[in-house]
Design an enzyme around this catalytic site. Sequence first.
Site, short mmCIF file in Angstrom:
data_model
loop_
_atom_site.label_atom_id
_atom_site.label_comp_id
_atom_site.label_asym_id
_atom_site.label_seq_id
_atom_site.Cartn_x
_atom_site.Cartn_y
_atom_site.Cartn_z
CG MET A 100 49.39 10.41 46.75
SD MET A 100 50.08 8.77 46.70
CE MET A 100 49.20 7.94 45.46
N PRO A 101 51.71 10.75 43.52
CG PRO A 101 51.90 9.43 41.61
CD PRO A 101 51.01 10.44 42.27
CG LEU A 102 57.60 12.95 46.87
CD1 LEU A 102 57.39 14.44 46.62
CD2 LEU A 102 57.86 12.69 48.35
CB THR A 146 57.40 8.09 47.17
OG1 THR A 146 58.82 8.13 47.37
CG2 THR A 146 56.76 7.42 48.36
#
Length: 135
Positions: free
Chosen positions: A1-3, A72
């Site tokens: 899930m980190p972008l 992010t």
Amino acid sequence: MPLLRFDLIEGRSDAEIQALLDAAHRAMLAAFAVPERDRYQIVHEHKPSRMIVEDTGLGIPRTDKVVLLQVTTRPRGRAAKERFYRLLVEELERSCAIQPSDVMVSIVENTDEDWSFGHGRGQFLTGELPGGGKG
């Protein structure tokens, strides 16, 4: 899930970019303990005159291999962030011959309610993904 959003000076081959992305993903897996397929990476390439990355007065030398990475992510603790910084430069140096002085990282944190992975739903909020509702 980190972008992960990478800003690079144009000129790398597809193989070099793939090696960079793979190295960053390995560091992310180790530091943040995310699932293997939790991989969201975007590369932006710029002409040399369109990307200026100085050193905030620290005397850090930069080359045309500079990597500016914005991550992010959900909130991470200080130890996890410091581990990520260290593992990232180690992986990039070993796999891509990118010097640690050419790596700059900015982490932007948000919460579960700030993520939708598709279908118009916030999967952390609906319970489709574990860990939702923690804030």
